[in-house]
Design a protein around this motif. Sequence first.
Motif, PDB file in Angstrom:
ATOM      1  N   ALA A  94      36.688  47.591  46.600  1.00 50.04           N
ATOM      2  CA  ALA A  94      37.170  47.260  45.289  1.00 50.04           C
ATOM      3  C   ALA A  94      36.722  45.692  45.106  1.00 50.04           C
ATOM      4  CB  ALA A  94      38.687  47.460  45.097  1.00 50.04           C
ATOM      5  N   PHE A  95      36.485  45.430  43.739  1.00 50.92           N
ATOM      6  CA  PHE A  95      35.698  44.171  43.563  1.00 50.92           C
ATOM      7  C   PHE A  95      36.107  43.693  42.049  1.00 50.92           C
ATOM      8  CE2 PHE A  95      32.686  46.909  42.058  1.00 50.92           C
ATOM      9  CZ  PHE A  95      32.307  46.486  40.715  1.00 50.92           C
ATOM     10  N   LEU A  96      36.456  42.262  42.009  1.00 50.19           N
ATOM     11  CA  LEU A  96      36.616  41.448  40.695  1.00 50.19           C
ATOM     12  C   LEU A  96      35.608  40.127  40.664  1.00 50.19           C
ATOM     13  CD1 LEU A  96      38.500  40.696  38.544  1.00 50.19           C
ATOM     14  CD2 LEU A  96      39.751  39.568  40.274  1.00 50.19           C
ATOM     15  N   VAL A  97      35.098  40.244  39.367  1.00 45.53           N
ATOM     16  CA  VAL A  97      34.137  39.328  39.257  1.00 45.53           C
ATOM     17  C   VAL A  97      34.869  38.199  38.556  1.00 45.53           C
ATOM     18  CG1 VAL A  97      31.843  38.473  38.371  1.00 45.53           C
ATOM     19  CG2 VAL A  97      32.069  40.993  39.249  1.00 45.53           C
ATOM     20  N   VAL A  98      34.821  37.055  38.959  1.00 50.11           N
ATOM     21  CA  VAL A  98      35.040  35.679  38.200  1.00 50.11           C
ATOM     22  C   VAL A  98      34.239  34.469  38.087  1.00 50.11           C
ATOM     23  CG1 VAL A  98      37.394  36.107  38.928  1.00 50.11           C
ATOM     24  CG2 VAL A  98      36.042  34.827  40.464  1.00 50.11           C
ATOM     25  N   THR A  99      34.349  33.586  37.237  1.00 54.16           N
ATOM     26  CA  THR A  99      33.552  32.418  37.203  1.00 54.16           C
ATOM     27  C   THR A  99      33.533  31.545  38.165  1.00 54.16           C
ATOM     28  OG1 THR A  99      34.827  31.451  35.320  1.00 54.16           O
ATOM     29  CG2 THR A  99      33.071  32.891  34.633  1.00 54.16           C
ATOM     30  N   ASP A 100      33.057  30.598  38.644  1.00 51.21           N
ATOM     31  CA  ASP A 100      33.004  29.609  39.755  1.00 51.21           C
ATOM     32  C   ASP A 100      34.345  28.808  39.233  1.00 51.21           C
ATOM     33  OD1 ASP A 100      32.384  28.606  42.031  1.00 51.21           O
ATOM     34  OD2 ASP A 100      30.859  27.127  41.038  1.00 51.21           O
ATOM     35  N   SER A 101      34.501  28.410  38.112  1.00 50.76           N
ATOM     36  CA  SER A 101      35.849  27.558  38.019  1.00 50.76           C
ATOM     37  C   SER A 101      36.987  27.935  38.033  1.00 50.76           C
ATOM     38  CB  SER A 101      35.742  27.006  36.448  1.00 50.76           C
ATOM     39  OG  SER A 101      35.882  28.130  35.619  1.00 50.76           O
ATOM     40  N   GLU A 102      36.942  29.612  37.936  1.00 51.60           N
ATOM     41  CA  GLU A 102      38.417  30.356  37.875  1.00 51.60           C
ATOM     42  C   GLU A 102      38.641  30.837  39.621  1.00 51.60           C
ATOM     43  OE1 GLU A 102      38.518  32.521  33.518  1.00 51.60           O
ATOM     44  OE2 GLU A 102      37.553  33.482  35.346  1.00 51.60           O
ATOM     45  N   MET A 103      37.487  30.665  40.367  1.00 48.68           N
ATOM     46  CA  MET A 103      37.429  31.412  41.599  1.00 48.68           C
ATOM     47  C   MET A 103      38.609  30.937  42.437  1.00 48.68           C
ATOM     48  SD  MET A 103      36.508  31.241  45.209  1.00 48.68           S
ATOM     49  CE  MET A 103      35.672  29.613  45.087  1.00 48.68           C
ATOM     50  N   ARG A 104      38.872  29.652  42.773  1.00 46.39           N
ATOM     51  CA  ARG A 104      40.010  29.174  43.597  1.00 46.39           C
ATOM     52  C   ARG A 104      41.471  29.791  43.074  1.00 46.39           C
ATOM     53  NH1 ARG A 104      38.366  24.362  46.934  1.00 46.39           N
ATOM     54  NH2 ARG A 104      36.161  24.350  46.795  1.00 46.39           N
ATOM     55  N   PRO A 105      41.804  29.652  41.870  1.00 52.46           N
ATOM     56  CA  PRO A 105      43.021  29.963  41.764  1.00 52.46           C
ATOM     57  C   PRO A 105      43.285  31.409  41.856  1.00 52.46           C
ATOM     58  CG  PRO A 105      42.268  29.071  39.828  1.00 52.46           C
ATOM     59  CD  PRO A 105      41.175  28.838  40.743  1.00 52.46           C
ATOM     60  N   VAL A 106      42.143  32.119  41.394  1.00 54.01           N
ATOM     61  CA  VAL A 106      42.134  33.743  41.778  1.00 54.01           C
ATOM     62  C   VAL A 106      42.141  34.208  43.157  1.00 54.01           C
ATOM     63  CG1 VAL A 106      40.857  35.987  41.445  1.00 54.01           C
ATOM     64  CG2 VAL A 106      41.250  34.226  39.497  1.00 54.01           C
ATOM     65  N   ARG A 107      41.425  33.520  43.991  1.00 58.52           N
ATOM     66  CA  ARG A 107      41.287  33.611  45.371  1.00 58.52           C
ATOM     67  C   ARG A 107      42.464  33.569  46.011  1.00 58.52           C
ATOM     68  NH1 ARG A 107      38.301  29.023  48.694  1.00 58.52           N
ATOM     69  NH2 ARG A 107      40.559  28.281  47.893  1.00 58.52           N
ATOM     70  N   ASP A 108      43.200  32.055  45.658  1.00 59.54           N
ATOM     71  CA  ASP A 108      44.542  31.912  46.442  1.00 59.54           C
ATOM     72  C   ASP A 108      45.545  32.888  45.940  1.00 59.54           C
ATOM     73  OD1 ASP A 108      43.299  29.792  47.627  1.00 59.54           O
ATOM     74  OD2 ASP A 108      44.190  28.360  46.163  1.00 59.54           O
ATOM     75  N   ALA A 109      45.430  33.526  44.624  1.00 60.74           N
ATOM     76  CA  ALA A 109      46.638  34.585  44.127  1.00 60.74           C
ATOM     77  C   ALA A 109      46.350  35.823  44.880  1.00 60.74           C
ATOM     78  CB  ALA A 109      46.666  34.586  42.738  1.00 60.74           C
ATOM     79  N   LEU A 110      45.284  36.163  45.039  1.00 59.05           N
ATOM     80  CA  LEU A 110      44.643  37.719  45.390  1.00 59.05           C
ATOM     81  C   LEU A 110      44.424  37.828  46.891  1.00 59.05           C
ATOM     82  CD1 LEU A 110      43.121  38.977  42.145  1.00 59.05           C
ATOM     83  CD2 LEU A 110      45.612  38.911  42.582  1.00 59.05           C
TER      84      LEU A 110
END
Length: 120
Positions: A94-110
């Motif tokens: 399963a995947f989710l595509v994010v921009t570079d600036s959004e990556m860290r908060p999304v990575r930490d949350a999910l």
Amino acid sequence: MPKIQIPKSIPTCTSNERKFEKVYFWPGFGREAKPKTTAMPEERKIKLIWDFRGPDAESTAAHHAIHLQEFVNTSQLTMNVVGSEKISEAHVIAFLVVTDSEMRPVRDALKPHRGQLYEE
């Protein structure tokens, strides 16, 4: 290898009681330099990936993708690329595509299992 250019010296001048000693002019800078108009580089896209293995991997990954889509809707991410992909009979992602600036908060949350650069 390009030749190093020695700066041209501008003669000493006096104006308004200010004395300018030696002023050096480097080619390509100063008044001769034209403003560069460059477009902003596009931000990198990162594919966050969750691996699922086993006989129920396909249905589990599809269910996880539903939750990822809900996360995208609630957090108002700039990209809306979510899905699942069958790698083999026993491995589905399963995947989710994010921009570079959004990556860290999304990575930490999910907490995805891994990530890679996304190519369309």
